[in-house]
Design a protein around this motif. Structure first.
Motif, PDB file in Angstrom:
ATOM      1  N   THR A  36       5.539  22.799  -1.716  1.00  0.00           N
ATOM      2  CA  THR A  36       6.974  22.700  -1.972  1.00  0.00           C
ATOM      3  C   THR A  36       7.437  21.272  -2.267  1.00  0.00           C
ATOM      4  N   GLY A  37       6.619  20.290  -1.957  1.00  0.00           N
ATOM      5  CA  GLY A  37       7.062  18.918  -2.203  1.00  0.00           C
ATOM      6  C   GLY A  37       5.932  17.914  -2.140  1.00  0.00           C
ATOM      7  N   ILE A  38       6.033  16.875  -2.947  1.00  0.00           N
ATOM      8  CA  ILE A  38       5.125  15.730  -2.889  1.00  0.00           C
ATOM      9  C   ILE A  38       5.994  14.480  -2.952  1.00  0.00           C
ATOM     10  N   ILE A  39       5.784  13.582  -2.008  1.00  0.00           N
ATOM     11  CA  ILE A  39       6.575  12.360  -1.964  1.00  0.00           C
ATOM     12  C   ILE A  39       5.659  11.182  -1.659  1.00  0.00           C
ATOM     13  N   GLY A  40       5.991  10.027  -2.199  1.00  0.00           N
ATOM     14  CA  GLY A  40       5.223   8.820  -1.930  1.00  0.00           C
ATOM     15  C   GLY A  40       5.729   8.123  -0.678  1.00  0.00           C
ATOM     16  N   ARG A  41       4.826   7.380  -0.027  1.00  0.00           N
ATOM     17  CA  ARG A  41       5.194   6.619   1.173  1.00  0.00           C
ATOM     18  C   ARG A  41       4.656   5.200   1.005  1.00  0.00           C
ATOM     19  N   LEU A  42       5.561   4.265   0.863  1.00  0.00           N
ATOM     20  CA  LEU A  42       5.223   2.866   0.602  1.00  0.00           C
ATOM     21  C   LEU A  42       5.259   2.091   1.915  1.00  0.00           C
ATOM     22  N   ALA A  43       4.133   1.456   2.250  1.00  0.00           N
ATOM     23  CA  ALA A  43       4.022   0.784   3.537  1.00  0.00           C
ATOM     24  C   ALA A  43       4.928  -0.440   3.619  1.00  0.00           C
ATOM     25  N   HIS A  44       5.348  -0.768   4.826  1.00  0.00           N
ATOM     26  CA  HIS A  44       6.022  -2.040   5.095  1.00  0.00           C
ATOM     27  C   HIS A  44       5.065  -3.161   4.669  1.00  0.00           C
ATOM     28  N   PRO A  45       5.567  -4.236   4.065  1.00  0.00           N
ATOM     29  CA  PRO A  45       4.686  -5.289   3.550  1.00  0.00           C
ATOM     30  C   PRO A  45       3.725  -5.879   4.582  1.00  0.00           C
ATOM     31  N   LYS A  46       4.109  -5.860   5.856  1.00  0.00           N
ATOM     32  CA  LYS A  46       3.280  -6.498   6.882  1.00  0.00           C
ATOM     33  C   LYS A  46       2.511  -5.508   7.746  1.00  0.00           C
ATOM     34  N   ARG A  90       0.829  -1.199   0.000  1.00  0.00           N
ATOM     35  CA  ARG A  90       0.000   0.000   0.000  1.00  0.00           C
ATOM     36  C   ARG A  90       0.867   1.254   0.000  1.00  0.00           C
ATOM     37  N   PHE A  91       0.318   2.331  -0.589  1.00  0.00           N
ATOM     38  CA  PHE A  91       1.032   3.605  -0.517  1.00  0.00           C
ATOM     39  C   PHE A  91       0.068   4.771  -0.412  1.00  0.00           C
ATOM     40  N   ASP A  92       0.569   5.860   0.161  1.00  0.00           N
ATOM     41  CA  ASP A  92      -0.121   7.139   0.105  1.00  0.00           C
ATOM     42  C   ASP A  92       0.906   8.212  -0.222  1.00  0.00           C
ATOM     43  N   LEU A  93       0.502   9.465  -0.148  1.00  0.00           N
ATOM     44  CA  LEU A  93       1.364  10.570  -0.575  1.00  0.00           C
ATOM     45  C   LEU A  93       1.420  11.631   0.513  1.00  0.00           C
ATOM     46  N   ARG A  94       2.576  12.213   0.712  1.00  0.00           N
ATOM     47  CA  ARG A  94       2.735  13.350   1.609  1.00  0.00           C
ATOM     48  C   ARG A  94       2.914  14.607   0.752  1.00  0.00           C
ATOM     49  N   VAL A  95       2.026  15.568   0.975  1.00  0.00           N
ATOM     50  CA  VAL A  95       2.068  16.851   0.265  1.00  0.00           C
ATOM     51  C   VAL A  95       2.532  17.909   1.262  1.00  0.00           C
ATOM     52  N   MET A  96       3.675  18.508   1.004  1.00  0.00           N
ATOM     53  CA  MET A  96       4.253  19.514   1.901  1.00  0.00           C
ATOM     54  C   MET A  96       3.877  20.906   1.402  1.00  0.00           C
ATOM     55  N   VAL A  97       3.298  21.716   2.296  1.00  0.00           N
ATOM     56  CA  VAL A  97       2.903  23.086   1.950  1.00  0.00           C
ATOM     57  C   VAL A  97       3.473  24.013   3.015  1.00  0.00           C
ATOM     58  N   GLN A  98       4.122  25.090   2.571  1.00  0.00           N
ATOM     59  CA  GLN A  98       4.827  25.964   3.511  1.00  0.00           C
ATOM     60  C   GLN A  98       4.631  27.435   3.159  1.00  0.00           C
ATOM     61  N   HIS A  99       4.830  28.288   4.157  1.00  0.00           N
ATOM     62  CA  HIS A  99       4.989  29.711   3.884  1.00  0.00           C
ATOM     63  C   HIS A  99       6.294  29.882   3.114  1.00  0.00           C
ATOM     64  N   ASN A 100       6.231  30.587   1.984  1.00  0.00           N
ATOM     65  CA  ASN A 100       7.456  30.839   1.230  1.00  0.00           C
ATOM     66  C   ASN A 100       8.122  32.125   1.709  1.00  0.00           C
ATOM     67  N   LEU A 101       9.117  32.587   0.985  1.00  0.00           N
ATOM     68  CA  LEU A 101       9.878  33.758   1.431  1.00  0.00           C
ATOM     69  C   LEU A 101       9.052  35.031   1.392  1.00  0.00           C
ATOM     70  N   GLN A 102       7.935  35.006   0.655  1.00  0.00           N
ATOM     71  CA  GLN A 102       7.000  36.142   0.617  1.00  0.00           C
ATOM     72  C   GLN A 102       5.851  35.941   1.607  1.00  0.00           C
ATOM     73  N   LYS A 146       9.804   8.426  -4.765  1.00  0.00           N
ATOM     74  CA  LYS A 146       9.346   9.442  -5.702  1.00  0.00           C
ATOM     75  C   LYS A 146       7.872   9.209  -6.019  1.00  0.00           C
ATOM     76  N   ALA A 147       7.053  10.243  -5.863  1.00  0.00           N
ATOM     77  CA  ALA A 147       5.606  10.103  -6.054  1.00  0.00           C
ATOM     78  C   ALA A 147       5.267   9.626  -7.458  1.00  0.00           C
ATOM     79  N   GLU A 148       5.971  10.153  -8.455  1.00  0.00           N
ATOM     80  CA  GLU A 148       5.679   9.795  -9.846  1.00  0.00           C
ATOM     81  C   GLU A 148       5.891   8.303 -10.101  1.00  0.00           C
ATOM     82  N   THR A 149       6.836   7.700  -9.397  1.00  0.00           N
ATOM     83  CA  THR A 149       7.083   6.268  -9.559  1.00  0.00           C
ATOM     84  C   THR A 149       5.873   5.461  -9.098  1.00  0.00           C
ATOM     85  N   LEU A 150       5.324   5.825  -7.933  1.00  0.00           N
ATOM     86  CA  LEU A 150       4.173   5.104  -7.397  1.00  0.00           C
ATOM     87  C   LEU A 150       2.925   5.352  -8.241  1.00  0.00           C
ATOM     88  N   LEU A 151       2.714   6.585  -8.651  1.00  0.00           N
ATOM     89  CA  LEU A 151       1.542   6.912  -9.482  1.00  0.00           C
ATOM     90  C   LEU A 151       1.648   6.255 -10.852  1.00  0.00           C
TER      91      LEU A 151
END
Length: 254
Positions: A138-148, A120-132, A162-167
């Motif tokens: 600022t980032g999207i990454i996949g998270r692949l669960a341990h098999p068990k 199983r996998f889900d995605l972490r979407v990182m959102v931040q205050h920027n310099l303005q 990499k999120a694109e790999t999982l998608l």
């Protein structure tokens, strides 16, 4: 943690904040404070749910519960790598009450996560205050669960990827590009809503599941997300931006 950054620990409070925004409601799974009544009703309706500590991190204490039918496997739950079956709701609920200890828990409609190589996998979407001091995804990454295991968190045996790999296991390149754009926008909408309800929030980590129809679901909003998860990616540009912004608003010392 710096005093100028607001942290919100209650998952129920964060869910309530999201539900105040009509455009976000379609992305929020049905969620309620867990008790005997809410758990039974949600199992009758959805067949599979997740119960979670209202306050907790790293996927610790998360339990998957299913209503499967009749007989000795009528009810089932998994906590960590251990699974148990029960003949009745009452027997399952008694064991679950022991497993979760005395902490307040919530129950959430279960989303059947997409899989990559059987995990199983889900995605972490990182959102931040920027310099303005404006919100930026600022980032999207996949998270692949341990098999068990049932959770995808890195601290619980999950593998950041990499999120694109999982998608890519589930959609062609053009749709993948559109999905990434949709997730970035969902992150922005969520961050703006969170900051309306909780002024002082300067970063969020959005945990998003995709179901078999490829509809995104917001599983959780973390107001103290791990910025270092992005360090595992081969391309370090995403990680560098995450850290640069985190230093600017004081999450990380310069």
């Amino acid at each position: 943690m710096p005093k100028n950054i607001t942290r919100v620990t209650s998952k129920l409070r964060k869910t309530a904040a999201l539900l105040r925004n009509g455009s976000l409601r379609a992305y929020v799974p049905v969620t309620a404070r867990m008790n005997r009544h809410t758990l039974r009703n949600m199992l009758d309706t959805h067949r599979m749910v997740y119960v979670k500590p209202n306050v907790g991190t790293f996927g610790n204490g998360v339990i998957r519960v299913e209503k499967r039918g009749k007989g000795k496997d009528a009810y089932w739950f998994q906590s960590g790598a251990k699974a148990r079956s029960f003949r009745s709701f009452d027997a399952m609920f008694a064991a679950l009450s022991q497993a979760k200890a005395r902490r307040p828990y919530l129950v959430q409609k279960g989303i059947h996560l997409l899989k990559h190589n059987g995990r199983r996998f889900d995605l972490r979407v990182m959102v931040q205050h920027n310099l303005q001091q404006r919100w930026e995804t600022t980032g999207i990454i996949g998270r692949l669960a341990h098999p068990k295991k049932i959770v995808t968190n890195y601290h619980n045996g999950g593998t950041p990827m990499k999120a694109e790999t999982l998608l890519g296991s589930h959609m062609p390149a053009a749709r993948r590009t559109r999905m990434m754009s949709r997730l970035k926008q969902l992150g922005l909408s969520t961050a703006r809503q969170m900051s309306r309800s909780f002024p002082g929030v300067k970063e969020i980590g959005l945990d998003v599941a995709l179901d078999h129809t490829l509809h995104p679901w917001i599983l959780e909003v973390n107001t103290s997300p791990d910025p270092y998860i992005f360090r595992v990616l081969k391309d370090k540009s995403m990680f560098r931006k995450v850290i640069r912004y985190a230093k600017a608003y004081g999450r990380i010392r310069k």
